[in-house]
Design a protein around this motif. Structure first.
Motif, PDB file in Angstrom:
ATOM      1  N   ASP A 134     -50.356  -6.852 -23.323  1.00 16.14           N
ATOM      2  CA  ASP A 134     -49.347  -6.340 -22.493  1.00 16.14           C
ATOM      3  C   ASP A 134     -49.059  -7.227 -21.212  1.00 16.14           C
ATOM      4  O   ASP A 134     -48.248  -7.419 -20.632  1.00 16.14           O
ATOM      5  CB  ASP A 134     -49.483  -4.894 -22.227  1.00 16.14           C
ATOM      6  CG  ASP A 134     -49.326  -4.006 -23.415  1.00 16.14           C
ATOM      7  OD1 ASP A 134     -48.884  -4.508 -24.187  1.00 16.14           O
ATOM      8  OD2 ASP A 134     -49.858  -2.768 -23.397  1.00 16.14           O
ATOM      9  N   LEU A 135     -50.410  -7.484 -20.458  1.00 12.88           N
ATOM     10  CA  LEU A 135     -50.398  -8.322 -19.326  1.00 12.88           C
ATOM     11  C   LEU A 135     -49.773  -9.817 -19.646  1.00 12.88           C
ATOM     12  O   LEU A 135     -49.049 -10.087 -18.852  1.00 12.88           O
ATOM     13  CB  LEU A 135     -51.847  -8.109 -18.698  1.00 12.88           C
ATOM     14  CG  LEU A 135     -52.191  -6.936 -18.013  1.00 12.88           C
ATOM     15  CD1 LEU A 135     -53.799  -6.934 -17.754  1.00 12.88           C
ATOM     16  CD2 LEU A 135     -51.439  -6.967 -16.666  1.00 12.88           C
ATOM     17  N   ASP A 136     -50.065 -10.064 -20.666  1.00 17.06           N
ATOM     18  CA  ASP A 136     -49.820 -11.635 -21.188  1.00 17.06           C
ATOM     19  C   ASP A 136     -48.324 -11.442 -21.202  1.00 17.06           C
ATOM     20  O   ASP A 136     -47.585 -12.421 -20.763  1.00 17.06           O
ATOM     21  CB  ASP A 136     -50.449 -12.114 -22.263  1.00 17.06           C
ATOM     22  CG  ASP A 136     -51.546 -12.785 -22.035  1.00 17.06           C
ATOM     23  OD1 ASP A 136     -51.756 -13.536 -21.122  1.00 17.06           O
ATOM     24  OD2 ASP A 136     -52.542 -12.796 -23.023  1.00 17.06           O
ATOM     25  N   ALA A 137     -47.774 -10.734 -21.955  1.00 24.14           N
ATOM     26  CA  ALA A 137     -46.369 -10.374 -22.007  1.00 24.14           C
ATOM     27  C   ALA A 137     -45.739  -9.965 -20.657  1.00 24.14           C
ATOM     28  O   ALA A 137     -44.349 -10.719 -20.486  1.00 24.14           O
ATOM     29  CB  ALA A 137     -46.093  -9.288 -23.058  1.00 24.14           C
ATOM     30  N   ALA A 138     -46.146  -9.506 -20.046  1.00 24.20           N
ATOM     31  CA  ALA A 138     -45.322  -9.002 -18.595  1.00 24.20           C
ATOM     32  C   ALA A 138     -45.613 -10.458 -17.673  1.00 24.20           C
ATOM     33  O   ALA A 138     -44.501 -10.753 -17.115  1.00 24.20           O
ATOM     34  CB  ALA A 138     -46.383  -8.075 -17.816  1.00 24.20           C
ATOM     35  N   VAL A 139     -46.687 -11.113 -17.893  1.00 21.07           N
ATOM     36  CA  VAL A 139     -46.607 -12.392 -17.114  1.00 21.07           C
ATOM     37  C   VAL A 139     -45.629 -13.397 -17.630  1.00 21.07           C
ATOM     38  O   VAL A 139     -44.889 -13.913 -16.644  1.00 21.07           O
ATOM     39  CB  VAL A 139     -48.130 -12.928 -17.123  1.00 21.07           C
ATOM     40  CG1 VAL A 139     -48.293 -14.510 -16.808  1.00 21.07           C
ATOM     41  CG2 VAL A 139     -49.028 -12.353 -16.273  1.00 21.07           C
ATOM     42  N   ALA A 140     -45.437 -13.490 -18.841  1.00 20.70           N
ATOM     43  CA  ALA A 140     -44.270 -14.375 -19.344  1.00 20.70           C
ATOM     44  C   ALA A 140     -43.036 -13.848 -19.025  1.00 20.70           C
ATOM     45  O   ALA A 140     -42.076 -14.605 -18.598  1.00 20.70           O
ATOM     46  CB  ALA A 140     -44.606 -14.509 -20.822  1.00 20.70           C
ATOM     47  N   GLN A 141     -42.706 -12.590 -19.070  1.00 25.11           N
ATOM     48  CA  GLN A 141     -41.506 -11.950 -19.013  1.00 25.11           C
ATOM     49  C   GLN A 141     -41.116 -12.040 -17.611  1.00 25.11           C
ATOM     50  O   GLN A 141     -39.795 -12.555 -17.241  1.00 25.11           O
ATOM     51  CB  GLN A 141     -41.497 -10.647 -19.174  1.00 25.11           C
ATOM     52  CG  GLN A 141     -40.175  -9.713 -18.957  1.00 25.11           C
ATOM     53  CD  GLN A 141     -40.258  -8.382 -19.514  1.00 25.11           C
ATOM     54  OE1 GLN A 141     -40.283  -8.117 -20.673  1.00 25.11           O
ATOM     55  NE2 GLN A 141     -40.391  -7.521 -18.394  1.00 25.11           N
ATOM     56  N   CYS A 142     -42.043 -12.071 -16.523  1.00 23.79           N
ATOM     57  CA  CYS A 142     -41.642 -12.064 -15.201  1.00 23.79           C
ATOM     58  C   CYS A 142     -41.732 -13.419 -14.706  1.00 23.79           C
ATOM     59  O   CYS A 142     -41.630 -13.746 -13.482  1.00 23.79           O
ATOM     60  CB  CYS A 142     -42.509 -11.039 -14.528  1.00 23.79           C
ATOM     61  SG  CYS A 142     -42.059  -9.293 -14.969  1.00 23.79           S
ATOM     62  N   GLY A 143     -42.363 -14.396 -15.288  1.00 23.37           N
ATOM     63  CA  GLY A 143     -42.471 -15.858 -14.544  1.00 23.37           C
ATOM     64  C   GLY A 143     -43.596 -15.801 -13.900  1.00 23.37           C
ATOM     65  O   GLY A 143     -43.312 -16.667 -12.829  1.00 23.37           O
ATOM     66  N   VAL A 144     -44.586 -15.051 -13.897  1.00 23.04           N
ATOM     67  CA  VAL A 144     -45.779 -15.161 -13.002  1.00 23.04           C
ATOM     68  C   VAL A 144     -46.692 -16.199 -13.161  1.00 23.04           C
ATOM     69  O   VAL A 144     -46.926 -16.604 -14.479  1.00 23.04           O
ATOM     70  CB  VAL A 144     -46.575 -13.721 -13.051  1.00 23.04           C
ATOM     71  CG1 VAL A 144     -47.822 -13.891 -12.162  1.00 23.04           C
ATOM     72  CG2 VAL A 144     -45.759 -12.577 -12.515  1.00 23.04           C
ATOM     73  N   THR A 145     -47.144 -17.009 -12.171  1.00 17.29           N
ATOM     74  CA  THR A 145     -47.820 -18.143 -12.430  1.00 17.29           C
ATOM     75  C   THR A 145     -49.119 -18.074 -11.766  1.00 17.29           C
ATOM     76  O   THR A 145     -49.406 -17.125 -10.919  1.00 17.29           O
ATOM     77  CB  THR A 145     -47.233 -19.543 -12.091  1.00 17.29           C
ATOM     78  OG1 THR A 145     -46.890 -19.410 -10.827  1.00 17.29           O
ATOM     79  CG2 THR A 145     -45.780 -20.027 -12.877  1.00 17.29           C
TER      80      THR A 145
END
Length: 201
Positions: A134-145
């Motif tokens: 879920d965190l990987d998906a949230a990071v990808a969805q929100c463009g977090v680097t």
């Protein structure tokens, strides 16, 4: 329940309230309503009981979180925040009512028992790994680097375990409030990280 189950349930209760070192085999047997012979039939030593208690805790709590309603939410950010909301909702009463058996075990025995340390690590990190997707998906969805789901999942567990430690420093009537406060900060951090409105001015 079998005698082994009764002993493991007793271990969960007594380790949370008395600590591992403060819990004797005699106390475990009395709480479980079994004989000392039954204890040593199932566990070669108190250390073996500690390892089994961490594994038992991991299995029971892992099943509970795996079935939680937040998993059905379509948005990964909502699932992450839903997990934290559930953790906050579970905090209430004295520390022994909401603290982590694996965390308590490893705080006491990380140097004295490699077997307990490994079992506790497996329990705590299993909770972290359950959040990674879920965190990987949230990071990808929100463009977090600059971070990964695995790193953020470990951070979640660090805050939860730290909140439990802080709660134990407080009088009983203030412990839960302090722990909930720390998890509320954690929720705010993720809401900000993923660009969600925190509801604050």
């Amino acid at each position: 329940m079998t005698a082994k189950d009764k002993l493991l349930e007793a271990a969960v209760k007594l380790i949370r309230s008395n600590g591992f070192a403060g819990t004797s085999v005699d106390q475990l047997c009395a709480e479980a309503g079994v004989t000392k012979g039954a204890f040593f039939h199932h566990f070669a030593s108190k250390e073996a009981l500690g390892v089994a208690a961490a594994e038992y805790w991991s299995a029971s709590t892992g099943g509970f979180f795996a079935e939680a309603p937040f998993h059905a939410l379509p948005d990964p950010v909502d699932r992450v925040l839903g997990y934290i909301d559930l953790r906050i909702a579970l905090i209430g009463g004295p520390p022994e009512a909401f603290s982590c058996v694996a965390g308590t075990l490893v705080q006491e025995a990380f140097r004295s028992s490699a077997a307990i340390r490994v079992a506790a690590e497996a329990s705590i990190m299993a909770n972290a790994r359950a959040l990674e997707a879920d965190l990987d998906a949230a990071v990808a969805q929100c463009g977090v680097t600059g971070t990964t789901g695995a790193s953020l999942a470990r951070h979640v567990q660090a805050v939860i375990q730290g909140a439990f430690v802080l709660a134990k420093t407080q009088p009983e009537d203030a412990a839960a409030e302090l722990a909930r406060e720390q998890l509320a900060h954690l929720r705010r951090y993720f809401a900000m990280l993923f660009g969600r409105d925190t509801g604050e001015e």
